[in-house]
Write a protein that holds these residues in place. Sequence first.
Motif, PDB file in Angstrom:
ATOM      1  N   UNK A  81       0.405  -1.175   0.006  1.00  0.00           N
ATOM      2  CA  UNK A  81      -0.149   0.281  -0.068  1.00  0.00           C
ATOM      3  C   UNK A  81       0.934   1.347   0.083  1.00  0.00           C
ATOM      4  N   UNK A  82       2.318   0.750   0.376  1.00  0.00           N
ATOM      5  CA  UNK A  82       2.694   2.619   0.098  1.00  0.00           C
ATOM      6  C   UNK A  82       4.170   2.671  -0.744  1.00  0.00           C
ATOM      7  N   UNK A  83       4.434   3.300  -1.385  1.00  0.00           N
ATOM      8  CA  UNK A  83       5.329   2.574  -2.875  1.00  0.00           C
ATOM      9  C   UNK A  83       6.807   3.054  -1.717  1.00  0.00           C
ATOM     10  N   UNK A  84       7.471   1.504  -1.940  1.00  0.00           N
ATOM     11  CA  UNK A  84       9.441   1.994  -1.472  1.00  0.00           C
ATOM     12  C   UNK A  84       9.059   1.181  -0.791  1.00  0.00           C
ATOM     13  N   UNK A  85       8.166   0.918  -0.042  1.00  0.00           N
ATOM     14  CA  UNK A  85       8.102  -0.025   1.306  1.00  0.00           C
ATOM     15  C   UNK A  85       7.312  -1.629   0.971  1.00  0.00           C
ATOM     16  N   UNK A  86       8.973  -2.163   1.511  1.00  0.00           N
ATOM     17  CA  UNK A  86       9.205  -3.845   1.437  1.00  0.00           C
ATOM     18  C   UNK A  86       8.135  -4.423   2.188  1.00  0.00           C
ATOM     19  N   UNK A  87       7.940  -5.191   2.009  1.00  0.00           N
ATOM     20  CA  UNK A  87       6.848  -7.044   2.854  1.00  0.00           C
ATOM     21  C   UNK A  87       7.940  -7.112   3.522  1.00  0.00           C
ATOM     22  N   UNK A  88       9.293  -7.648   2.958  1.00  0.00           N
ATOM     23  CA  UNK A  88      10.179  -8.522   3.988  1.00  0.00           C
ATOM     24  C   UNK A  88      11.735  -6.970   4.165  1.00  0.00           C
ATOM     25  N   UNK A  89      11.503  -6.980   4.629  1.00  0.00           N
ATOM     26  CA  UNK A  89      12.960  -6.144   5.060  1.00  0.00           C
ATOM     27  C   UNK A  89      14.492  -6.944   5.184  1.00  0.00           C
ATOM     28  N   UNK A  90      15.250  -5.381   4.851  1.00  0.00           N
ATOM     29  CA  UNK A  90      16.857  -5.870   4.706  1.00  0.00           C
ATOM     30  C   UNK A  90      17.424  -6.563   6.128  1.00  0.00           C
ATOM     31  N   UNK A  91      16.696  -5.873   6.463  1.00  0.00           N
ATOM     32  CA  UNK A  91      17.419  -5.674   8.616  1.00  0.00           C
ATOM     33  C   UNK A  91      16.276  -5.706   9.207  1.00  0.00           C
ATOM     34  N   UNK A  92      16.393  -6.534  10.822  1.00  0.00           N
ATOM     35  CA  UNK A  92      16.258  -5.860  11.520  1.00  0.00           C
ATOM     36  C   UNK A  92      16.963  -5.549  13.092  1.00  0.00           C
ATOM     37  N   UNK A  93      15.902  -4.997  14.122  1.00  0.00           N
ATOM     38  CA  UNK A  93      16.973  -3.923  14.959  1.00  0.00           C
ATOM     39  C   UNK A  93      16.620  -4.945  16.582  1.00  0.00           C
ATOM     40  N   UNK A  94      17.462  -5.949  16.850  1.00  0.00           N
ATOM     41  CA  UNK A  94      16.745  -6.353  18.187  1.00  0.00           C
ATOM     42  C   UNK A  94      17.070  -5.951  19.141  1.00  0.00           C
ATOM     43  N   UNK A  95      16.850  -5.989  20.182  1.00  0.00           N
ATOM     44  CA  UNK A  95      17.515  -5.233  21.566  1.00  0.00           C
ATOM     45  C   UNK A  95      17.005  -6.306  23.141  1.00  0.00           C
ATOM     46  N   UNK A  96      18.661  -6.863  23.062  1.00  0.00           N
ATOM     47  CA  UNK A  96      17.405  -8.461  23.797  1.00  0.00           C
ATOM     48  C   UNK A  96      17.730  -8.190  25.586  1.00  0.00           C
TER      49      UNK A  96
END
Length: 100
Positions: free
Chosen positions: A22-37
């Motif tokens: 629904x948004x241009x340029x937004x992928x359904x699969x990200x290239x990375x995630x940021x996690x805070x353990x």
Amino acid sequence: MRETVAGRAQQLGPARKLAWTGMRGISAVPSYVVLQANTLCNLACTYCYFPERALHQPMPQAVAGAAAETVNRWAVSDPDFAVVWHGGEPLAAGRPALTA
């Protein structure tokens, strides 16, 4: 020229399947995630925005497991996918939290 989702998927190749978000340029699969353990951080950076950095609050096992399940699916579809551990001391969460 208007870029289509199908055209972008063809450019990226089979590793990156795009779905309409629904948004241009937004992928359904990200290239990375940021996690805070863990909230614990011993760096005490003056610019830090996180007020609870001195507390030892590890990520719950259920959250870690759910995150790992989702991240694993994304990593299989993209060989360049990355997990970024956020915070000064991710290992303070303990080995069980990081292996969930």
